[in-house]
Structures are given as C-alpha cells and as structure tokens.
Design a protein around this motif. Structure first.
Motif, PDB file in Angstrom:
ATOM      1  N   ARG A 202       0.835  -1.201   0.000  1.00 59.27           N
ATOM      2  CA  ARG A 202       0.000   0.000   0.000  1.00 59.27           C
ATOM      3  C   ARG A 202       0.871   1.253   0.000  1.00 59.27           C
ATOM      4  NH1 ARG A 202       0.630   2.390   4.764  1.00 59.27           N
ATOM      5  NH2 ARG A 202       1.103   1.146   6.631  1.00 59.27           N
ATOM      6  N   PRO A 203       0.266   2.418  -0.343  1.00 58.81           N
ATOM      7  CA  PRO A 203       0.996   3.679  -0.239  1.00 58.81           C
ATOM      8  C   PRO A 203       1.206   4.072   1.226  1.00 58.81           C
ATOM      9  CG  PRO A 203      -0.890   3.876  -1.710  1.00 58.81           C
ATOM     10  CD  PRO A 203      -1.041   2.586  -0.985  1.00 58.81           C
ATOM     11  N   ASN A 205       0.885   6.236   4.460  1.00 58.09           N
ATOM     12  CA  ASN A 205      -0.222   7.049   4.986  1.00 58.09           C
ATOM     13  C   ASN A 205       0.345   8.342   5.555  1.00 58.09           C
ATOM     14  OD1 ASN A 205      -2.390   8.182   6.298  1.00 58.09           O
ATOM     15  ND2 ASN A 205      -3.030   6.307   7.332  1.00 58.09           N
ATOM     16  N   LYS A 206       0.152   9.440   4.846  1.00 56.60           N
ATOM     17  CA  LYS A 206       0.712  10.720   5.284  1.00 56.60           C
ATOM     18  C   LYS A 206       0.079  11.221   6.586  1.00 56.60           C
ATOM     19  CE  LYS A 206       3.087  13.368   1.798  1.00 56.60           C
ATOM     20  NZ  LYS A 206       3.254  14.724   1.264  1.00 56.60           N
ATOM     21  N   ASP A 250       5.338  12.027  -3.226  1.00 57.88           N
ATOM     22  CA  ASP A 250       4.093  11.617  -3.867  1.00 57.88           C
ATOM     23  C   ASP A 250       3.813  10.205  -3.367  1.00 57.88           C
ATOM     24  OD1 ASP A 250       2.130  10.568  -5.553  1.00 57.88           O
ATOM     25  OD2 ASP A 250       2.848  11.660  -7.310  1.00 57.88           O
ATOM     26  N   THR A 251       2.729  10.020  -2.612  1.00 59.39           N
ATOM     27  CA  THR A 251       2.486   8.723  -1.976  1.00 59.39           C
ATOM     28  C   THR A 251       2.259   7.600  -2.988  1.00 59.39           C
ATOM     29  OG1 THR A 251       0.137   9.315  -1.702  1.00 59.39           O
ATOM     30  CG2 THR A 251       1.607   9.721   0.161  1.00 59.39           C
ATOM     31  N   ASP A 252       1.929   7.932  -4.231  1.00 62.74           N
ATOM     32  CA  ASP A 252       1.806   6.889  -5.254  1.00 62.74           C
ATOM     33  C   ASP A 252       3.153   6.245  -5.545  1.00 62.74           C
ATOM     34  OD1 ASP A 252      -0.908   7.144  -5.565  1.00 62.74           O
ATOM     35  OD2 ASP A 252      -0.770   8.589  -7.197  1.00 62.74           O
ATOM     36  N   PHE A 253       4.221   6.931  -5.184  1.00 68.42           N
ATOM     37  CA  PHE A 253       5.571   6.425  -5.407  1.00 68.42           C
ATOM     38  C   PHE A 253       6.288   6.073  -4.103  1.00 68.42           C
ATOM     39  CE2 PHE A 253       5.124   9.169  -9.299  1.00 68.42           C
ATOM     40  CZ  PHE A 253       5.110   8.126 -10.211  1.00 68.42           C
ATOM     41  N   CYS A 254       5.566   6.048  -3.005  1.00 73.63           N
ATOM     42  CA  CYS A 254       6.146   5.707  -1.709  1.00 73.63           C
ATOM     43  C   CYS A 254       5.315   4.565  -1.122  1.00 73.63           C
ATOM     44  CB  CYS A 254       6.143   6.918  -0.790  1.00 73.63           C
ATOM     45  SG  CYS A 254       7.014   6.653   0.785  1.00 73.63           S
ATOM     46  N   LEU A 255       5.840   3.346  -1.206  1.00 69.64           N
ATOM     47  CA  LEU A 255       5.055   2.148  -0.923  1.00 69.64           C
ATOM     48  C   LEU A 255       5.671   1.322   0.196  1.00 69.64           C
ATOM     49  CD1 LEU A 255       4.724   1.076  -4.665  1.00 69.64           C
ATOM     50  CD2 LEU A 255       3.036   2.393  -3.358  1.00 69.64           C
ATOM     51  N   SER A 326       3.613  -1.310  -9.367  1.00 72.16           N
ATOM     52  CA  SER A 326       2.873  -0.169  -8.826  1.00 72.16           C
ATOM     53  C   SER A 326       3.498   1.153  -9.251  1.00 72.16           C
ATOM     54  CB  SER A 326       2.822  -0.252  -7.295  1.00 72.16           C
ATOM     55  OG  SER A 326       2.107  -1.391  -6.874  1.00 72.16           O
ATOM     56  N   ALA A 330       1.790   4.056 -11.686  1.00 67.97           N
ATOM     57  CA  ALA A 330       1.689   5.464 -11.292  1.00 67.97           C
ATOM     58  C   ALA A 330       2.408   6.361 -12.291  1.00 67.97           C
ATOM     59  CB  ALA A 330       2.271   5.649  -9.891  1.00 67.97           C
TER      60      ALA A 330
END
Length: 373
Positions: A202-203, A205-206, A250-255, A326, A330
């Motif tokens: 999953r990404p 969670n900020k 960018d949370t789409d790139f932080c998994l 993933s 993205a």
C-alpha cells in the motif's frame, strides 16, 4: 601562492558552498544544491550526523582565489558498525590542477590520520546513506534528484594520486515507454499470491507519517545492512531526511509491504526536482529562486527510483515485482516521460538483473575510490 586552510566560520562555509557554483558556471548539466540545505548539512549542531561523528572542511587558495574544497569525514557510526578504521572525504571539487588536488587530499589525510583512520574512501557525503560516488561516465545529461555530478577530469586526478576503485555504482535509465511491463501484467496474480500469505502492499499514509517513518527506518536498517559500506541511520538522521523528502513526496511512489501489521518492505521514487533546481541560481530561493522552483516543479516529467528493498526472509516472494508494477502504473497515470533507477552496487547481481529484465539501460556510472593512509 597555493595553500589549503581549514574552513569553519559562517563566512568560510558560505565560500565552501559557493565555490561549486563558480566552478560549474559554464556546465549545462550542473544542478545547484539549495544553499540553506547545504549550509545546515555542513554546520555542526544543525544536522544530526554531527552528534556522533566529525568533519573538517578545507578550502584551497591560489593567492586569494579559492580553487578547491574538500571535507574530511570521520564517521564513527560507520566504523563501529563495520568494525573498521575508515576515513572519508567528500564535497570534493577543484580546478584541473594535480597539485591542488594533492594538497586537498593530503590535508584530509593528515586530519583523519590524527583521528586514527587507516584508509581514505570517497567521495562520500557523509555516508552511503547520502550523496556519494564520483561520476566516471554519463556526463552528457544532468543528474537526477539527489545524485552527484562532477568534472570529467576528477577521475584522472585521483588515479594520479594512487587512489584505486573500491566499487562502482550504476544508474539505469528508462525512456517514456522503454520498459518491460511484464511485472504489470502479472501484478494481479502476484498480489493475490502475496495476499494469501498475509502480505499487502500500500501507499504510505501521510496522516500517520511519523508512525510510518519509524517503521520504515527499521526496514531500511535491516534490508540494506549487508550492502558494502552501509551504516544504519540513527532515528534523528532518518527523521531529518524524511522531513526533507516529505516536501516533495508523492504517496503513489512511496510504498510499503506489510505482514501482520509489520513493515517488511519499502520502495521510494521521487519526482526529479533537479529539473526545477537547475534553474535556481546559486541555490538561492530568494529573491526569485522560489518562484523558479515552484514554477519548474509543475513541469517535472521524470522520476528517480531511489530505494527498493525487502527484509531478507521475504525476498523473492514477488514483493519487489509488485513494487515495480505499482511504480510503473503510477508513472503511466501521471504521464511521466523518463525515469532513473539509482544507485545499484555493480556486484548486486539480483538487483542489476531485475532492472535489466525490465529494460533498464545503464547510462551513468559512479565510482567510490580508496587509498590506504
């Protein structure tokens, strides 16, 4: 008259940082570091590295003109973790003058030898957790975010002073569609297989950023502990880096990969903000640099895949492939045009093979040198 002097005052540190801007003034591939960030990195009391280790900056002069710089670095945590007596040099820049290069490295050697070091390794700023390596091929394009750039003649200067290769670091390039998307096609199957083992991806969670950072640090210090020259990051160091990265994250790139609520893998790619920073004159955000940076960020069309790792017992389970899938998805969704995966140790066969299988092209090579002192 040529001489090398210690640099410690605020004025010295400013001159130390600004010399690089002058040296590379005519280099279209040079990307200035932000002055504020460099100043804090080099100032004891500002960056947590200085709580456990030491540095000494030096500036080289020809008469009254600055012609070179270097930092001598004693990384006590590195030496304790690896049970060695290494010394490092970093932030190395100088004119194409063998005598100046020799004088700078001699000063760093003298300072480190007095501290008990028996080898000189670099360039490393301050460890392999930060910017490291000297570019030895691939000078025709600007570096991606958090990667170094230097003059072509540096390699020859070091070899003339009997420095030898310790290891090379590889950077792989991907064009807009120049990648193998096999991992994407298999993502659903792999994801289901992982799910059956209780593993999810999953990404980050900020909203729970600090909690995520604490767990990611455990993965980072575990998954990379066998890499050459690795040193675990302290809690303060990791938080300091995470705080900076969060500004462009960018949370789409932080998994993250999780099993039973425990983080077991981590992948990070960042937008290539160097495309914006290259226009920020001398790394100053004021008076106009901030506008150039903000405007430039909107035009960024590349990413750098910085980190991708899994704790040892879960490797080869398909987590790495799912991370890549993933990131590729993205990348497509956001219509990026190019990417770099960097850096990878030249002898890391598993990672090099994985990147080559998705058509990564090695386009830059960086080298870490060493010499007994």
């Amino acid at each position: 008259m040529k001489r090398v002097l210690p640099a410690s005052s605020k004025k010295d540190i400013k001159a130390f940082i600004d010399f690089q801007h002058d040296l590379y003034a005519d280099d279209p591939c040079y990307v200035p570091e932000l002055f504020i960030a460099q100043r804090d990195l080099l100032t004891p009391g500002k960056h947590p590295f200085h709580e456990h280790s030491e540095i000494q900056l030096f500036l080289a002069y020809n008469n009254d003109k600055i012609v070179g710089r270097i930092a001598a670095i004693l990384n006590n945590n590195h030496n304790k973790f690896n049970q060695v007596t290494d010394g490092f040099f970093g932030f190395f820049d100088c004119i194409n003058d063998g005598e100046i290069a020799s004088m700078l490295l001699d000063k760093a050697t003298e300072w480190l030898r007095a501290k008990g070091a028996t080898s000189l390794i670099g360039p490393v700023n301050f460890s392999t957790n930060e910017t490291c390596g000297m570019l030895v091929s691939g000078f025709d394009t600007p570096p991606f975010v958090m990667m170094p750039h230097n003059k072509e003649y540096y390699n020859a200067l070091l070899e003339q002073l009997d420095f030898r290769k310790r290891v090379d670091l590889l950077a792989y390039y991907f064009g807009k569609d120049g990648y193998n998307d096999k991992a994407v096609k298999l993502q659903d199957v792999l994801t289901e297989r992982l799910k059956n083992r209780g593993i999810t991806i999953r990404p980050v969670n900020k909203k729970k950023f600090q909690e995520e950072v604490d767990k990611i640090r455990e993965v980072y210090n575990s998954a990379w502990d066998k890499n050459l020259g690795f040193v675990p990051m302290t809690e303060k160091e990791f938080n300091y880096m995470a705080k900076d990265l969060n500004l462009v994250l960018d949370t789409d790139f932080c998994l993250v990969a999780e099993k039973d609520g425990k983080h077991i893998g981590f992948a990070l790619a960042l937008p290539d903000i160097n495309q914006a920073l290259i226009k920020v004159k001398r790394g100053r955000l004021l008076p106009f640099g901030l506008f150039k940076l903000l405007f430039g960020l909107k035009k960024v069309n590349g990413i750098r895949i910085i980190t991708l790792g899994v704790v040892e017992e879960y490797r080869k389970a398909g987590i790495e492939a799912c991370f890549y899938a993933s990131i590729i998805n993205a990348y497509r969704k956001k219509k990026y045009e190019h990417a770099e995966a960097s850096w990878v140790l030249e002898h890391n066969e598993l990672m090099n093979k994985a990147i080559q299988q998705i058509n990564g092209i090695p386009h830059k090579r960086y080298r870490i040198f060493e010499k007994a002192i």
